[in-house]
Write a protein that holds these residues in place. Structure first.
Motif, PDB file in Angstrom:
ATOM      1  N   UNK A   1     -11.407 -17.907  43.311  1.00 19.27           N
ATOM      2  CA  UNK A   1     -12.218 -19.061  43.685  1.00 19.27           C
ATOM      3  C   UNK A   1     -12.859 -18.840  45.047  1.00 19.27           C
ATOM      4  N   UNK A   2     -14.074 -19.350  45.224  1.00 18.05           N
ATOM      5  CA  UNK A   2     -14.882 -19.033  46.405  1.00 18.05           C
ATOM      6  C   UNK A   2     -14.204 -19.420  47.713  1.00 18.05           C
ATOM      7  N   UNK A   3     -13.600 -20.609  47.776  1.00 19.56           N
ATOM      8  CA  UNK A   3     -13.057 -21.085  49.052  1.00 19.56           C
ATOM      9  C   UNK A   3     -11.878 -20.248  49.533  1.00 19.56           C
TER      10      UNK A   3
ATOM     11  N   UNK B   1      -1.289  -5.626  35.500  1.00 18.17           N
ATOM     12  CA  UNK B   1      -1.984  -5.858  34.240  1.00 18.17           C
ATOM     13  C   UNK B   1      -2.930  -7.042  34.354  1.00 18.17           C
ATOM     14  N   UNK B   2      -3.952  -7.023  33.509  1.00 20.57           N
ATOM     15  CA  UNK B   2      -4.878  -8.147  33.415  1.00 20.57           C
ATOM     16  C   UNK B   2      -4.116  -9.400  32.973  1.00 20.57           C
ATOM     17  N   UNK B   3      -3.186  -9.226  32.046  1.00 21.13           N
ATOM     18  CA  UNK B   3      -2.429 -10.373  31.543  1.00 21.13           C
ATOM     19  C   UNK B   3      -1.619 -11.041  32.641  1.00 21.13           C
ATOM     20  N   UNK B   4      -0.976 -10.249  33.501  1.00 20.33           N
ATOM     21  CA  UNK B   4      -0.191 -10.852  34.585  1.00 20.33           C
ATOM     22  C   UNK B   4      -1.107 -11.535  35.591  1.00 20.33           C
ATOM     23  N   UNK B   5      -2.252 -10.951  35.885  1.00 16.54           N
ATOM     24  CA  UNK B   5      -3.190 -11.605  36.807  1.00 16.54           C
ATOM     25  C   UNK B   5      -3.622 -12.964  36.262  1.00 16.54           C
ATOM     26  N   UNK B   6      -3.865 -13.032  34.964  1.00 14.35           N
ATOM     27  CA  UNK B   6      -4.223 -14.321  34.362  1.00 14.35           C
ATOM     28  C   UNK B   6      -3.058 -15.311  34.446  1.00 14.35           C
ATOM     29  N   UNK B   7      -1.859 -14.828  34.207  1.00 13.43           N
ATOM     30  CA  UNK B   7      -0.691 -15.718  34.302  1.00 13.43           C
ATOM     31  C   UNK B   7      -0.498 -16.222  35.732  1.00 13.43           C
ATOM     32  N   UNK B   8      -0.635 -15.329  36.700  1.00 13.28           N
ATOM     33  CA  UNK B   8      -0.482 -15.731  38.099  1.00 13.28           C
ATOM     34  C   UNK B   8      -1.526 -16.776  38.490  1.00 13.28           C
ATOM     35  N   UNK B   9      -2.739 -16.582  38.012  1.00 21.14           N
ATOM     36  CA  UNK B   9      -3.800 -17.548  38.292  1.00 21.14           C
ATOM     37  C   UNK B   9      -3.418 -18.928  37.746  1.00 21.14           C
ATOM     38  N   UNK B  10      -2.955 -18.940  36.512  1.00 27.39           N
ATOM     39  CA  UNK B  10      -2.590 -20.209  35.868  1.00 27.39           C
ATOM     40  C   UNK B  10      -1.406 -20.870  36.558  1.00 27.39           C
TER      41      UNK B  10
ATOM     42  N   UNK C   1     -16.976  -7.917  45.902  1.00 29.64           N
ATOM     43  CA  UNK C   1     -16.660  -9.124  45.118  1.00 29.64           C
ATOM     44  C   UNK C   1     -16.929  -8.939  43.627  1.00 29.64           C
ATOM     45  N   UNK C   2     -16.044  -9.538  42.792  1.00 29.00           N
ATOM     46  CA  UNK C   2     -16.199  -9.456  41.344  1.00 29.00           C
ATOM     47  C   UNK C   2     -16.000 -10.812  40.677  1.00 29.00           C
ATOM     48  N   UNK C   3     -16.496 -11.872  41.316  1.00 28.55           N
ATOM     49  CA  UNK C   3     -16.526 -13.165  40.660  1.00 28.55           C
ATOM     50  C   UNK C   3     -15.320 -14.035  40.941  1.00 28.55           C
ATOM     51  N   UNK C   4     -15.243 -15.140  40.193  1.00 26.85           N
ATOM     52  CA  UNK C   4     -14.237 -16.150  40.481  1.00 26.85           C
ATOM     53  C   UNK C   4     -13.011 -16.071  39.579  1.00 26.85           C
ATOM     54  N   UNK C   5     -12.963 -15.129  38.653  1.00 27.80           N
ATOM     55  CA  UNK C   5     -11.778 -14.942  37.807  1.00 27.80           C
ATOM     56  C   UNK C   5     -10.956 -13.799  38.372  1.00 27.80           C
ATOM     57  N   UNK C   6      -9.764 -14.076  38.952  1.00 34.26           N
ATOM     58  CA  UNK C   6      -9.006 -13.022  39.634  1.00 34.26           C
ATOM     59  C   UNK C   6      -8.777 -11.766  38.807  1.00 34.26           C
ATOM     60  N   UNK C   7      -8.490 -11.910  37.524  1.00 27.31           N
ATOM     61  CA  UNK C   7      -8.160 -10.736  36.718  1.00 27.31           C
ATOM     62  C   UNK C   7      -9.331  -9.774  36.560  1.00 27.31           C
ATOM     63  N   UNK C   8     -10.555 -10.217  36.849  1.00 26.83           N
ATOM     64  CA  UNK C   8     -11.700  -9.304  36.783  1.00 26.83           C
ATOM     65  C   UNK C   8     -11.520  -8.143  37.759  1.00 26.83           C
TER      66      UNK C   8
END
Length: 291
Positions: free
Chosen positions: A138-140, A96-105, A158-165
């Motif tokens: 993140x790029x690095x 889920x998008x929500x879990x990806x955001x949580x994992x990122x945080x 690539x789809x940017x620096x926000x993992x959930x994207x």
């Protein structure tokens, strides 16, 4: 690179084969350890816990759903606590998008790196190292894991620096796959009941208007009624369309086709289709047509 891989289902096993072929030092973990036997024979190291797979440069998770990923990440001997300093956790699972955001945080809070890299491709494509891989983060850390991703895929998108994207792209793509399979299922049922050669129809469409891998791959499975063994199991299809619908609700985007496909998957599973491929939507369309 020194890579850990957690999850040796059909996709994970194929990805592991590609990593070994790419010359990476590989450690694998699976709850059923015997699934690693063939990989160990080819040079992989078997981890006894998820933590044992987190000692290298990268750990890739390829597990079935949100619950399984939460368990190996946050549970006892989990990734978040044991990931090596500077290492990157790459989630290839459809979550889920929500879990990806949580994992990122949570990774950020712990001073760890998290990248989303879900994939498109069936198990044989994974084993051949020909996946299409979506990546966001993140790029690095993304740059650091590129050699690993390139070992498993024909192209990394690539789809940017926000993992959930990347996860939202994956869910949107799977939604399109299910809609295409459902369209095939209904069209083939219509022709079959009308006494028209469905094989000739598939040959026409997949070589003209719909000359695309999804139609070329799934149409023969439906016409031949070849639903096992599954390359994309129906329960996972139901899980993914539910995740797409949840994302749609969160963003206030109606997905009426998604609701239709969800109900078709429920009908398939109610008829004992847990072991079928998503192509078995063809079976439901035929039954609903009285065949």
């Amino acid at each position: 690179m020194n890579v850990g891989l957690i999850g040796l289902g059909l996709m994970g096993h194929g990805m592991a084969e590609s990593l070994l072929r790419g010359g990476h030092e590989l450690t694998v973990y699976n709850r059923t350890a015997s699934k690693a036997d063939a990989l160990v024979a080819k040079g992989a190291r078997l981890a006894k816990t998820p933590a044992d797979a987190c000692r290298g440069d990268v750990v890739i998770t390829m597990v079935a759903d949100d619950g399984a990923l939460e368990e190996v990440t946050f549970g006892a001997h989990g990734i978040l606590e044991n990931l090596s300093a500077g290492a990157v956790h790459v989630s290839a699972s459809t979550i889920s998008v929500a879990l990806a955001d949580r994992l990122t945080e949570e990774h950020s809070k712990a001073g760890k790196h998290f990248v989303s890299a879900p994939v498109f491709g069936r198990p044989q494509v994974a084993a051949a190292g020909q996946l299409n891989i979506l990546v966001a983060g993140a790029a690095e850390p993304v740059k650091r894991v590129m050699p690993v991703l390139e070992s498993m895929g024909q192209k990394v998108w690539p789809f940017g620096d926000r993992p959930s994207a990347a996860n939202l792209v994956k869910l949107s793509g799977n939604f399109m796959i299910f809609a295409a399979v459902e369209a095939l299922a209904e069209s083939i049922a219509l022709l079959r009941k009308g006494g028209v050669d469905e094989h000739a129809f598939v040959d026409l469409m997949t070589n003209t208007l719909f000359a695309a891998p999804i139609y070329k791959g799934y149409a023969p499975l439906i016409t031949k009624q070849q639903y096992q063994p599954p390359g994309f199991a129906a329960p996972l299809g139901l899980k993914d369309v539910r995740l797409a619908l949840t994302a749609g609700e969160s963003l206030k985007v109606p997905l009426p086709l998604g609701s239709l496909v969800r109900d078709k998957f429920l009908a398939l599973l109610a008829r004992g289709g847990e072991g079928d491929d998503i192509a078995a939507l063809g079976k439901i369309a035929a039954e609903q047509a009285g065949m």
